[in-house]
Design an enzyme around this catalytic site. Structure first.
Site: not given
Ligand code: NAP
Length: 257
Positions: A198, A53, A89, A74
């Site tokens: 989310l 992204k 998003d 996205n």
């Molecule tokens: P991302 O860019 O990889 O970011 C994930 C975040 O979560 C990072 O800040 C990471 O911290 C943190 N994290 C991961 N594991 C963790 C843990 N064990 N404890 C605390 N923090 C943790 O992912 P993203 O794109 O933001 O997506 C996040 C979630 O949102 C996913 O499940 C995705 O499917 C969902 N989402 C849903 C939609 C929807 O339409 N509903 C749209 C977008 C995303 P670090 O940086 O420290 O690793």
């Protein structure tokens, strides 16, 4: 399934296909970009997901202002001689909240500081909310909080009683390695207004169960997923999306999962 059923319902000669690519630069150059592609595919657009992204921004001819500020694209629209990027998003994250809460002045906690958190931060700030970011890695999250004018707190030992809305923007609880995990327990969530996950697969996550136990109202991630997809449909086709159908398809697909 969401897009294909929507195209079919409008008798559109279109299909939505998954592509997994490791080298996004050559994927765009050799297969997609109208000036350089080596196959004559009639692309209208693409969705972009983890982990591409942010990297995709440099490969586009123009980027919508919101997507530029969020730092993530996205959605791509393939135009006659170039590619334009959007972030659906940001609008998607707000859609399920429209009836539930007035965000102006609301106290909002966002857990996580990745791509989804950035889109949520941008959207909530635009609506006039007071946002606090909760992260496990404070030095990593600091620039994100600063960029969007949010407060920052450590996720360890966090308490959410003073928040109107708590958003899980981490993958904790999602199907796979993170299933059955939650970024916050009922004890931490007690006193908060709405808990919004989310994560959409599974539709029932541990975070939502803990929140219900704590007496919070809950919202799952599926309505955001569908809301951002309806905006994509509109960008690609120029037509209004069949929202009800798209929600029904997504709900059924998850039930079968
Ligand atoms: P991302 O860019 O990889 O970011 C994930 C975040 O979560 C990072 O800040 C990471 O911290 C943190 N994290 C991961 N594991 C963790 C843990 N064990 N404890 C605390 N923090 C943790 O992912 P993203 O794109 O933001 O997506 C996040 C979630 O949102 C996913 O499940 C995705 O499917 C969902 N989402 C849903 C939609 C929807 O339409 N509903 C749209 C977008 C995303 P670090 O940086 O420290 O690793």
């Amino acid at each position: 399934q969401i897009h294909n059923r929507a195209f079919a319902s409008r008798n559109m000669d279109a299909v939505y296909l998954p592509f997994e690519t490791r080298d996004v630069e050559s994927f765009i150059r050799r297969l997609v970009h109208p000036r350089t592609r080596e196959v004559d595919w009639r692309w209208r657009g693409l969705s972009v997901t983890i982990p591409h992204k942010s990297a995709i921004l440099n490969l586009l001819d123009s980027v919508d202002e919101a997507a530029r500020q969020i730092g993530a694209v996205n959605t791509i629209v393939v135009e006659e001689d170039g590619l334009r990027g959007y972030n659906t998003d940001a609008e998607g994250v707000l859609a399920p909240l429209r009836e539930a809460i007035d965000l102006k002045g609301a106290r909002v906690a966002i857990i996580g500081a990745g791509g989804a958190a950035r889109a949520a931060l941008w959207a909530f700030k635009r609506e006039g909310a007071r946002v606090t970011l909760f992260a496990r890695d404070l030095p990593k999250a600091q620039p994100v909080a600063r960029e969007f004018g949010a407060d920052l707190q450590s996720l360890a030992e966090a308490r959410f009683a003073s928040f109107d809305l708590v958003v899980n923007a981490t993958p904790l609880g999602a199907r796979g390695a993170n299933e059955g995990r939650t970024p916050a327990t009922a004890e931490q969530l007690r006193g908060a207004g709405i808990a919004y996950d989310l994560v959409y697969n599974p539709s029932e996550t541990l975070f939502l169960r803990e929140a219900r136990q704590a007496g919070c109202r809950t919202i799952g991630g599926l309505s955001m997923l569908v809301a951002q997809a309806t905006r994509q449909f509109e960008l690609w086709t120029g037509e209004e999306a069949p929202v009800d159908l798209m929600l029904e398809v997504a709900t059924r697909a998850l039930e079968k999962n």
